[in-house]
Design a protein around this motif. Structure first.
Motif, PDB file in Angstrom:
ATOM      1  N   VAL A  88      -0.685 -26.635  43.604  1.00 10.06           N
ATOM      2  CA  VAL A  88      -1.898 -27.443  43.704  1.00 10.06           C
ATOM      3  C   VAL A  88      -1.589 -28.926  43.533  1.00 10.06           C
ATOM      4  CG1 VAL A  88      -4.141 -27.906  42.628  1.00 10.06           C
ATOM      5  CG2 VAL A  88      -3.385 -25.545  42.994  1.00 10.06           C
ATOM      6  N   ALA A  89      -0.629 -29.242  42.674  1.00 13.14           N
ATOM      7  CA  ALA A  89      -0.236 -30.642  42.496  1.00 13.14           C
ATOM      8  C   ALA A  89       0.381 -31.210  43.774  1.00 13.14           C
ATOM      9  CB  ALA A  89       0.742 -30.764  41.335  1.00 13.14           C
ATOM     10  N   ALA A  90       1.125 -30.375  44.507  1.00 11.61           N
ATOM     11  CA  ALA A  90       1.778 -30.846  45.736  1.00 11.61           C
ATOM     12  C   ALA A  90       0.791 -30.977  46.888  1.00 11.61           C
ATOM     13  CB  ALA A  90       2.893 -29.874  46.128  1.00 11.61           C
ATOM     14  N   ALA A  91      -0.168 -30.065  46.971  1.00  9.26           N
ATOM     15  CA  ALA A  91      -1.171 -30.081  48.045  1.00  9.26           C
ATOM     16  C   ALA A  91      -2.551 -29.937  47.397  1.00  9.26           C
ATOM     17  CB  ALA A  91      -0.913 -28.955  49.034  1.00  9.26           C
ATOM     18  N   PRO A  92      -3.109 -31.027  46.894  1.00  7.95           N
ATOM     19  CA  PRO A  92      -4.323 -30.964  46.061  1.00  7.95           C
ATOM     20  C   PRO A  92      -5.625 -30.832  46.849  1.00  7.95           C
ATOM     21  CG  PRO A  92      -3.551 -33.223  46.214  1.00  7.95           C
ATOM     22  CD  PRO A  92      -2.536 -32.389  46.944  1.00  7.95           C
ATOM     23  N   PHE A  93      -5.775 -29.710  47.541  1.00  5.87           N
ATOM     24  CA  PHE A  93      -7.049 -29.423  48.181  1.00  5.87           C
ATOM     25  C   PHE A  93      -8.124 -29.224  47.117  1.00  5.87           C
ATOM     26  CE2 PHE A  93      -4.176 -27.832  51.622  1.00  5.87           C
ATOM     27  CZ  PHE A  93      -4.583 -28.722  52.588  1.00  5.87           C
ATOM     28  N   GLU A  94      -9.359 -29.494  47.495  1.00  6.29           N
ATOM     29  CA  GLU A  94     -10.427 -29.474  46.495  1.00  6.29           C
ATOM     30  C   GLU A  94     -11.167 -28.144  46.422  1.00  6.29           C
ATOM     31  OE1 GLU A  94     -12.018 -33.678  45.586  1.00  6.29           O
ATOM     32  OE2 GLU A  94     -11.803 -33.577  47.768  1.00  6.29           O
ATOM     33  N   ILE A  95     -10.820 -27.210  47.275  1.00  8.17           N
ATOM     34  CA  ILE A  95     -11.241 -25.824  47.107  1.00  8.17           C
ATOM     35  C   ILE A  95      -9.974 -24.995  46.974  1.00  8.17           C
ATOM     36  CG2 ILE A  95     -12.347 -23.823  48.164  1.00  8.17           C
ATOM     37  CD1 ILE A  95     -14.296 -25.652  49.527  1.00  8.17           C
ATOM     38  N   LEU A  96      -9.847 -24.299  45.862  1.00 11.48           N
ATOM     39  CA  LEU A  96      -8.684 -23.457  45.624  1.00 11.48           C
ATOM     40  C   LEU A  96      -9.023 -22.013  45.969  1.00 11.48           C
ATOM     41  CD1 LEU A  96      -7.447 -24.816  42.164  1.00 11.48           C
ATOM     42  CD2 LEU A  96      -7.028 -25.730  44.463  1.00 11.48           C
ATOM     43  N   GLN A  97      -8.093 -21.338  46.604  1.00  9.26           N
ATOM     44  CA  GLN A  97      -8.272 -19.922  46.885  1.00  9.26           C
ATOM     45  C   GLN A  97      -7.036 -19.175  46.399  1.00  9.26           C
ATOM     46  OE1 GLN A  97      -9.486 -18.914  50.854  1.00  9.26           O
ATOM     47  NE2 GLN A  97      -9.326 -16.718  50.503  1.00  9.26           N
ATOM     48  N   PRO A  98      -7.096 -18.640  45.163  1.00 10.45           N
ATOM     49  CA  PRO A  98      -5.935 -17.958  44.592  1.00 10.45           C
ATOM     50  C   PRO A  98      -5.577 -16.690  45.366  1.00 10.45           C
ATOM     51  CG  PRO A  98      -7.558 -18.511  42.899  1.00 10.45           C
ATOM     52  CD  PRO A  98      -8.220 -18.722  44.229  1.00 10.45           C
ATOM     53  N   GLN A  99      -4.375 -16.215  45.134  1.00 11.43           N
ATOM     54  CA  GLN A  99      -3.902 -14.993  45.771  1.00 11.43           C
ATOM     55  C   GLN A  99      -4.493 -13.766  45.078  1.00 11.43           C
ATOM     56  OE1 GLN A  99      -1.512 -15.295  48.359  1.00 11.43           O
ATOM     57  NE2 GLN A  99      -1.560 -17.521  48.129  1.00 11.43           N
ATOM     58  N   LEU A 100      -4.837 -12.763  45.855  1.00 16.20           N
ATOM     59  CA  LEU A 100      -5.127 -11.464  45.267  1.00 16.20           C
ATOM     60  C   LEU A 100      -3.817 -10.811  44.862  1.00 16.20           C
ATOM     61  CD1 LEU A 100      -7.905 -10.086  47.652  1.00 16.20           C
ATOM     62  CD2 LEU A 100      -8.185 -11.092  45.384  1.00 16.20           C
ATOM     63  N   ALA A 101      -3.877  -9.898  43.904  1.00 16.25           N
ATOM     64  CA  ALA A 101      -2.664  -9.304  43.343  1.00 16.25           C
ATOM     65  C   ALA A 101      -2.499  -7.861  43.807  1.00 16.25           C
ATOM     66  CB  ALA A 101      -2.729  -9.344  41.814  1.00 16.25           C
ATOM     67  N   GLU A 102      -1.262  -7.411  43.790  1.00 16.58           N
ATOM     68  CA  GLU A 102      -1.017  -5.981  43.910  1.00 16.58           C
ATOM     69  C   GLU A 102      -1.551  -5.297  42.646  1.00 16.58           C
ATOM     70  OE1 GLU A 102       0.079  -4.500  46.462  1.00 16.58           O
ATOM     71  OE2 GLU A 102       1.433  -5.800  47.591  1.00 16.58           O
ATOM     72  N   GLY A 139      -6.289  -4.148  38.839  1.00 16.44           N
ATOM     73  CA  GLY A 139      -5.591  -5.412  38.631  1.00 16.44           C
ATOM     74  C   GLY A 139      -5.558  -6.321  39.830  1.00 16.44           C
ATOM     75  N   GLN A 140      -6.352  -5.992  40.855  1.00 10.13           N
ATOM     76  CA  GLN A 140      -6.336  -6.786  42.082  1.00 10.13           C
ATOM     77  C   GLN A 140      -6.742  -8.236  41.852  1.00 10.13           C
ATOM     78  OE1 GLN A 140      -8.431  -4.831  45.283  1.00 10.13           O
ATOM     79  NE2 GLN A 140      -8.713  -6.730  46.432  1.00 10.13           N
ATOM     80  N   TYR A 141      -7.544  -8.477  40.810  1.00  9.65           N
ATOM     81  CA  TYR A 141      -8.066  -9.825  40.564  1.00  9.65           C
ATOM     82  C   TYR A 141      -7.397 -10.507  39.373  1.00  9.65           C
ATOM     83  CZ  TYR A 141     -11.458  -8.651  44.075  1.00  9.65           C
ATOM     84  OH  TYR A 141     -12.026  -8.299  45.270  1.00  9.65           O
ATOM     85  N   ASP A 142      -6.260  -9.992  38.944  1.00 11.24           N
ATOM     86  CA  ASP A 142      -5.573 -10.579  37.790  1.00 11.24           C
ATOM     87  C   ASP A 142      -5.228 -12.049  38.017  1.00 11.24           C
ATOM     88  OD1 ASP A 142      -5.756  -8.148  36.569  1.00 11.24           O
ATOM     89  OD2 ASP A 142      -3.610  -7.743  36.495  1.00 11.24           O
TER      90      ASP A 142
END
Length: 375
Positions: free
Chosen positions: A65-79, A149-152
């Motif tokens: 996020v520091a390198a590409a500071p877009f203002e909407i974050l979309q985290p990864q879903l987890a296994e 744990g998909q949303y961890d």
């Protein structure tokens, strides 16, 4: 000065902003395609990152996020917990591999990060009657998804960064497109006319699953959930078919997102000029449309004037012709043009019209962000 979270809320609600907000939807895919560039790590380490503990995952996410500071974050879903706990990454005979600690299976992993893969839509019909779909459909509840744990990772990012960052916790794909999993894509479009009741029945089943997915997304916290209404555009179906096979299901999903206290963002990868009234009537907070291509035109000025103050707009900067391949002057001019068009909308967020490509360097993305901020 507003935080990123406050700025996006203001744009989606039609309130004044202190400067132009900027993002790129589906930025979780951009991160996968540019993992090494964004983190300074080896490309293969993306696989470790997508199987790390939530704390380790979030620590690296902060760097991204520091390198590409877009203002909407979309985290990864987890296994799932089970999958993550059964994996470890090792070097065998000079090759990076993933070992399954339960079965003992060892498989090489790609040394190139990224989400892109060859893909063909299903063209096989598996469902012929309502009874067929009843037998084949298996609902996966929100509670099951959360317990797995998909949303961890999403929960960890929300806990650490959600106070001042606007977080898009994920989304679902429209019911119309997902019918192809059961009917085959080509068959699906024929059956809109030949067997509309079966398409409706399958769509209702898919809607049940999408509602569960929306509830799971909302349980992770955050601020917004998207609906990608794939193949519901004017290059694919008529307005009449949109009203019959897309709008009712989209409306129920938008309403559920709002019931859960989240903002709803609808995404259309295709032409929308002839169905803007219907899209505006969905009641979504934000509308994102694809760059003009493939014979249709999605013009920001026309769209802003058509929808008025009913929904806020995302920009649709061409990610290939302008962001990836254009000169700085061409990119700057298009940002300025869209910013001016966006002033006609209820609210506006500068954005690309499709995900950022694997061939777009970080320096170019950073230029896009800084130039948009000053627009």
């Amino acid at each position: 000065m507003l935080t990123a979270k406050q700025r996006i809320y203001a744009a989606l609600e039609g309130r004044p902003v202190d400067r132009m907000p900027v993002t790129s939807l589906y930025n979780q895919l951009y991160i996968q395609d540019h993992y090494a560039e964004l983190t300074g790590e080896a490309e293969w380490q993306m696989h470790e990152w997508l199987n790390a503990s939530p704390d380790q995952h979030t620590a690296t996410y902060r760097k991204i996020v520091a390198a590409a500071p877009f203002e909407i974050l979309q985290p990864q879903l987890a296994e799932s917990h089970r999958v993550r706990e059964s994996r470890r990454f090792i070097v065998r005979d000079g090759v990076m591999c993933r070992e399954d600690t339960i079965s003992g299976e060892v498989l090489p992993v790609s040394t190139v990060s990224g989400h892109a893969r060859d893909y063909r839509a299903n063209e096989t019909q598996f469902v012929y009657t309502a009874r067929d779909i009843d037998e084949q459909f298996h609902l996966r509840t929100a509670q099951q998804q959360i317990a797995d744990g998909q949303y961890d990772y999403v929960q960890a990012v929300v806990a650490e960064m959600g106070r001042d960052r606007f977080i898009l916790t994920g989304g679902v794909v429209g019911t119309l497109y997902l019918c192809h999993n059961y009917l085959g894509l080509t068959n699906l479009f024929e059956m809109l006319a030949a067997q509309p009741d079966l398409v409706d029945y399958i769509s209702q089943k898919i809607l049940e699953q999408n509602i569960e997915d929306i509830r799971a997304h909302a349980s992770a916290g955050g601020d917004a959930i998207y609906i990608d209404d794939a193949t519901a555009t004017n290059d694919m179906i008529s307005v009449a078919h949109y009203e019959r096979f897309s709008f009712p299901y989209m409306k129920q999903m938008v309403d559920e997102i709002h019931r859960l206290g989240h903002k709803a963002i609808v995404i259309y990868f295709g032409g929308v000029a002839d169905r803007l009234e219907q899209i505006a009537a969905l009641g979504a907070d934000g509308l994102s449309v694809e760059t003009s291509m493939k014979g249709y035109v999605n013009d920001m000025v026309q769209i802003a004037e058509a929808i008025g103050d009913r929904v806020s707009l995302f920009g649709n900067i061409d990610p290939v012709g302008v962001l990836q391949d254009g000169t700085d002057a061409e990119l700057d001019a298009e940002i300025a043009r869209q910013a001016e068009a966006g002033r006609k909308a209820r609210g506006f967020i500068m954005c690309t019209g499709s995900p950022i490509t694997p061939h777009t360097p970080l320096a170019r993305v950073q230029h896009f962000i800084t130039q948009s901020i000053s627009a």
